[in-house]
Design a protein around this motif. Sequence first.
Motif, PDB file in Angstrom:
ATOM      1  N   MET A 109      67.010  29.601 -40.010  1.00  0.00           N
ATOM      2  CA  MET A 109      67.958  30.176 -40.951  1.00  0.00           C
ATOM      3  C   MET A 109      69.363  30.255 -40.355  1.00  0.00           C
ATOM      4  O   MET A 109      70.362  30.134 -41.079  1.00  0.00           O
ATOM      5  CB  MET A 109      67.475  31.561 -41.388  1.00  0.00           C
ATOM      6  CG  MET A 109      66.142  31.552 -42.129  1.00  0.00           C
ATOM      7  SD  MET A 109      66.060  30.302 -43.453  1.00  0.00           S
ATOM      8  CE  MET A 109      67.275  30.907 -44.602  1.00  0.00           C
ATOM      9  N   ILE A 150      72.631  28.732 -42.231  1.00  0.00           N
ATOM     10  CA  ILE A 150      73.872  29.465 -42.474  1.00  0.00           C
ATOM     11  C   ILE A 150      75.068  28.691 -41.921  1.00  0.00           C
ATOM     12  O   ILE A 150      76.110  28.571 -42.582  1.00  0.00           O
ATOM     13  CB  ILE A 150      73.790  30.875 -41.842  1.00  0.00           C
ATOM     14  CG1 ILE A 150      72.860  31.765 -42.656  1.00  0.00           C
ATOM     15  CG2 ILE A 150      75.182  31.514 -41.768  1.00  0.00           C
ATOM     16  CD1 ILE A 150      72.636  33.139 -42.063  1.00  0.00           C
ATOM     17  N   CYS A 154      69.796  28.755 -51.175  1.00  0.00           N
ATOM     18  CA  CYS A 154      69.069  28.719 -49.907  1.00  0.00           C
ATOM     19  C   CYS A 154      67.579  28.840 -50.189  1.00  0.00           C
ATOM     20  O   CYS A 154      67.117  29.862 -50.717  1.00  0.00           O
ATOM     21  CB  CYS A 154      69.517  29.851 -48.988  1.00  0.00           C
ATOM     22  SG  CYS A 154      71.125  29.595 -48.239  1.00  0.00           S
ATOM     23  N   VAL A 172      74.794  33.803 -52.673  1.00  0.00           N
ATOM     24  CA  VAL A 172      73.715  32.966 -52.164  1.00  0.00           C
ATOM     25  C   VAL A 172      72.458  33.296 -52.962  1.00  0.00           C
ATOM     26  O   VAL A 172      71.976  34.432 -52.936  1.00  0.00           O
ATOM     27  CB  VAL A 172      73.466  33.202 -50.663  1.00  0.00           C
ATOM     28  CG1 VAL A 172      72.203  32.478 -50.216  1.00  0.00           C
ATOM     29  CG2 VAL A 172      74.663  32.739 -49.850  1.00  0.00           C
ATOM     30  N   ILE A 196      68.684  33.068 -53.233  1.00  0.00           N
ATOM     31  CA  ILE A 196      67.525  32.763 -52.389  1.00  0.00           C
ATOM     32  C   ILE A 196      66.371  32.306 -53.280  1.00  0.00           C
ATOM     33  O   ILE A 196      65.949  33.004 -54.197  1.00  0.00           O
ATOM     34  CB  ILE A 196      67.109  33.954 -51.502  1.00  0.00           C
ATOM     35  CG1 ILE A 196      66.974  35.252 -52.288  1.00  0.00           C
ATOM     36  CG2 ILE A 196      68.107  34.145 -50.372  1.00  0.00           C
ATOM     37  CD1 ILE A 196      66.462  36.409 -51.436  1.00  0.00           C
ATOM     38  N   TYR A 249      66.485  37.562 -42.779  1.00  0.00           N
ATOM     39  CA  TYR A 249      67.578  37.035 -41.954  1.00  0.00           C
ATOM     40  C   TYR A 249      68.863  36.903 -42.778  1.00  0.00           C
ATOM     41  O   TYR A 249      69.945  37.284 -42.331  1.00  0.00           O
ATOM     42  CB  TYR A 249      67.183  35.687 -41.358  1.00  0.00           C
ATOM     43  CG  TYR A 249      68.112  35.203 -40.270  1.00  0.00           C
ATOM     44  CD1 TYR A 249      67.872  35.519 -38.938  1.00  0.00           C
ATOM     45  CD2 TYR A 249      69.231  34.435 -40.574  1.00  0.00           C
ATOM     46  CE1 TYR A 249      68.737  35.085 -37.931  1.00  0.00           C
ATOM     47  CE2 TYR A 249      70.093  33.989 -39.579  1.00  0.00           C
ATOM     48  CZ  TYR A 249      69.838  34.319 -38.258  1.00  0.00           C
ATOM     49  OH  TYR A 249      70.697  33.901 -37.272  1.00  0.00           O
ATOM     50  N   LEU A 250      68.731  36.367 -43.978  1.00  0.00           N
ATOM     51  CA  LEU A 250      69.900  36.181 -44.843  1.00  0.00           C
ATOM     52  C   LEU A 250      70.455  37.512 -45.334  1.00  0.00           C
ATOM     53  O   LEU A 250      71.676  37.705 -45.386  1.00  0.00           O
ATOM     54  CB  LEU A 250      69.533  35.302 -46.030  1.00  0.00           C
ATOM     55  CG  LEU A 250      69.266  33.821 -45.734  1.00  0.00           C
ATOM     56  CD1 LEU A 250      68.629  33.138 -46.933  1.00  0.00           C
ATOM     57  CD2 LEU A 250      70.555  33.110 -45.334  1.00  0.00           C
ATOM     58  N   ILE A 262      73.806  38.299 -51.647  1.00  0.00           N
ATOM     59  CA  ILE A 262      72.478  37.739 -51.929  1.00  0.00           C
ATOM     60  C   ILE A 262      72.099  38.017 -53.372  1.00  0.00           C
ATOM     61  O   ILE A 262      72.263  39.140 -53.868  1.00  0.00           O
ATOM     62  CB  ILE A 262      71.420  38.359 -50.990  1.00  0.00           C
ATOM     63  CG1 ILE A 262      71.608  37.879 -49.554  1.00  0.00           C
ATOM     64  CG2 ILE A 262      70.008  38.038 -51.480  1.00  0.00           C
ATOM     65  CD1 ILE A 262      71.276  36.414 -49.325  1.00  0.00           C
ATOM     66  N   ASP A 297      62.550  34.735 -43.635  1.00  0.00           N
ATOM     67  CA  ASP A 297      63.748  33.952 -43.945  1.00  0.00           C
ATOM     68  C   ASP A 297      64.715  34.779 -44.794  1.00  0.00           C
ATOM     69  O   ASP A 297      65.926  34.790 -44.565  1.00  0.00           O
ATOM     70  CB  ASP A 297      63.385  32.675 -44.695  1.00  0.00           C
ATOM     71  CG  ASP A 297      62.688  31.649 -43.820  1.00  0.00           C
ATOM     72  OD1 ASP A 297      62.647  31.847 -42.585  1.00  0.00           O
ATOM     73  OD2 ASP A 297      62.175  30.656 -44.370  1.00  0.00           O
ATOM     74  N   ARG A 305      72.576  39.686 -42.832  1.00  0.00           N
ATOM     75  CA  ARG A 305      73.912  39.166 -42.547  1.00  0.00           C
ATOM     76  C   ARG A 305      74.803  39.108 -43.787  1.00  0.00           C
ATOM     77  O   ARG A 305      75.911  38.568 -43.728  1.00  0.00           O
ATOM     78  CB  ARG A 305      73.779  37.779 -41.910  1.00  0.00           C
ATOM     79  CG  ARG A 305      73.249  37.860 -40.495  1.00  0.00           C
ATOM     80  CD  ARG A 305      72.500  36.621 -40.062  1.00  0.00           C
ATOM     81  NE  ARG A 305      71.994  36.805 -38.694  1.00  0.00           N
ATOM     82  CZ  ARG A 305      70.877  37.496 -38.393  1.00  0.00           C
ATOM     83  NH1 ARG A 305      70.167  38.060 -39.372  1.00  0.00           N
ATOM     84  NH2 ARG A 305      70.491  37.640 -37.141  1.00  0.00           N
ATOM     85  N   SER A 306      74.326  39.657 -44.882  1.00  0.00           N
ATOM     86  CA  SER A 306      75.081  39.602 -46.133  1.00  0.00           C
ATOM     87  C   SER A 306      76.011  40.803 -46.284  1.00  0.00           C
ATOM     88  O   SER A 306      75.913  41.791 -45.558  1.00  0.00           O
ATOM     89  CB  SER A 306      74.121  39.544 -47.320  1.00  0.00           C
ATOM     90  OG  SER A 306      73.490  40.803 -47.513  1.00  0.00           O
TER      91      SER A 306
END
Length: 333
Positions: free
Chosen positions: A184, A188, A254, A230, A232, A264-265, A198, A261, A268-269
């Motif tokens: 991931m 990114i 993504c 993003v 998902i 992780y996204l 997200i 997974d 960091r959002s």
Amino acid sequence: MLKKFISSIFNRRVNKLSSINSLPEKPNVFINATFQIGDYFAMSPIIEAVKAKWPEANVVVLCTKKNEDVVKYDTRVNYICLPKEREWYKYPTILKKKINCNVDLLIEVSSIEKPHRSIVGFTLKPDLTIGHDCYQHSCIQNPPIQFDNDNISKPECWSKLMAAYGFTQPPALFKVFAKENDKMEMLINSKNLKDYLIFNPFASRNSRSLSIKKSIDILTKLKNDGFNCVFILPSYIKNKDVWESKLAPVSSVCCVDSIQDAIYLIERSKGVISVDTAIIHIASAYNIPTIGLFKESQLECKLWHPQSSKKHVGALTGNVEDIINSRIFTTNE
């Protein structure tokens, strides 16, 4: 009715002990967590309470493939992964093979009126059982103190329940344990994702999910408001190609293969927009600004609402301008 009848037979057992204070200093504590991912994030106060009282306790979580991907990274516990719930008849053989110690305490975190849960206590024969439905089943010891859990979040319910049983009351927080995820990180970087929100339209039931059209409307509004989104997209979605082609013009897409997974996204959002599912609880664990979209009947019920300090709750069927309060994603609000 048959499942309840079977469970009623399994639940005809009694506790040898009546208090957690009668347990040994280093007890073997088993937690029946054969449920969804979001439920596991919510039950963190239970584990925190156990570890605070007995730092050297052997805490074993019983899970299934549904939530193994989050349980196995929880450094506070050991775990045993059981087959899917409809194969509950296999549980006794597996548990007897894998467990070679006395079960001092069993914590039931969900209803035991289903065979895949009730058979656990029947097989383990713990000295003491505490937990959910304590006032409905005699095999679960009642807490010495009554508590009020009216319209509070799920972590608050577990926090208050553990305090009622005599534990030091733990923080009422969702908690997430993530793994390192090179895949991931590369994604990114390759997509140059920065300062993104997200978006998740998928829940475990269609009645709690968003349509493609509603998703496009929401993402279009957020794009017009100046936000990078993003979307998902889980690999298990049947019409994945259709979703990807329709939403790509208004967001980055993504594809995720696991909840790790997604974690992780999300971590960091800058914010999350999601229907009623574990994605909201992950955002709550990281205190990320969240818009949660719920059915009309759940708007006043706080059980699974976002717990982040900046949050907004809207109706799935509501007007996009009303339910998407993008001001919570700005730094000066």
